[in-house]
Design an enzyme around this catalytic site. Structure first.
Site, short mmCIF file in Angstrom:
data_model
loop_
_atom_site.label_atom_id
_atom_site.label_comp_id
_atom_site.label_asym_id
_atom_site.label_seq_id
_atom_site.Cartn_x
_atom_site.Cartn_y
_atom_site.Cartn_z
N GLY A 1 0.79 -1.22 0.00
CA GLY A 1 0.00 0.00 0.00
C GLY A 1 0.82 1.27 0.00
N HIS B 1 8.96 6.84 4.45
CA HIS B 1 8.28 7.56 5.52
C HIS B 1 7.85 6.57 6.59
CE1 HIS B 1 5.38 6.57 2.32
NE2 HIS B 1 4.48 6.39 3.27
P1 AMP Z 1 1.76 5.28 2.15
O1 AMP Z 1 0.44 4.69 1.76
O2 AMP Z 1 2.48 4.49 3.20
O3 AMP Z 1 2.64 5.60 0.95
O4 AMP Z 1 1.39 6.64 2.88
C1 AMP Z 1 1.39 7.89 2.25
C2 AMP Z 1 0.69 8.84 3.18
O5 AMP Z 1 0.96 10.16 2.77
C3 AMP Z 1 -0.83 8.68 3.22
O6 AMP Z 1 -1.25 8.38 4.55
C4 AMP Z 1 -1.33 10.05 2.77
O7 AMP Z 1 -2.49 10.46 3.45
C5 AMP Z 1 -0.15 10.95 3.07
N1 AMP Z 1 -0.06 12.14 2.24
C6 AMP Z 1 -0.11 12.23 0.89
N2 AMP Z 1 0.02 13.50 0.49
C7 AMP Z 1 0.19 14.24 1.63
C8 AMP Z 1 0.38 15.64 1.89
N3 AMP Z 1 0.42 16.54 0.91
N4 AMP Z 1 0.51 16.04 3.18
C9 AMP Z 1 0.46 15.14 4.18
N5 AMP Z 1 0.29 13.82 4.00
C10 AMP Z 1 0.15 13.37 2.74
#
Ligand code: AMP
Ligand code: ZN
Length: 110
Positions: free
Chosen positions: A92, A99
């Site tokens: 996912g 991160h």
């Molecule tokens: P993943 O699915 O582990 O790649 O998590 C990516 C995360 O980044 C998700 O929980 C999104 O909600 C978050 N996300 C995406 N764009 C942003 C943004 N501009 N600011 C803060 N969080 C973000």
């Protein structure tokens, strides 16, 4: 890296709600929180996967964990928290910039 949302957050091109920053990392609020407290801890250097760790990056990830542990109470996580690091599409991972999700502020289910 071009077209990386987290690189754009690091440079300030895209705004974020920062809770911590130093020369090597940034911690900011997830835009779509999955828990009462949902933060993302990212290295300022772009790389996607733990498989790309070098000795220097390994040390940085250790410092990221230390920053999370030492700030957890200030971030409202004194009752505990969960760390999640999605690796790859099947897990996912949607943003291909490493991160660490920091989740808590409530009783977490699976
Ligand atoms: P993943 O699915 O582990 O790649 O998590 C990516 C995360 O980044 C998700 O929980 C999104 O909600 C978050 N996300 C995406 N764009 C942003 C943004 N501009 N600011 C803060 N969080 C973000
Ligand atoms: Zn990036």
């Amino acid at each position: 890296m071009e077209n990386c949302v987290f690189c754009k957050i690091v440079t300030g091109e895209i705004p974020s709600a920062k809770v911590y920053e130093d020369g090597e990392m940034l911690v900011f609020k997830d835009i779509e929180p999955k828990a009462s407290v949902h933060l993302l801890c990212v290295p300022k250097e772009h790389f996607a996967l733990l498989a790309e760790l070098t000795p220097a990056r390994t040390a940085l990830v250790g410092r990221m964990l230390n920053v999370i542990a030492s700030h957890a109470a200030a971030w409202g996580l004194s009752d505990g928290y969960r760390l999640v690091v999605n690796q790859g599409e099947s897990a996912g991972q949607t943003v291909h910039h490493l991160h660490i999700h920091v989740l808590g502020g409530e009783k977490l289910g699976w």
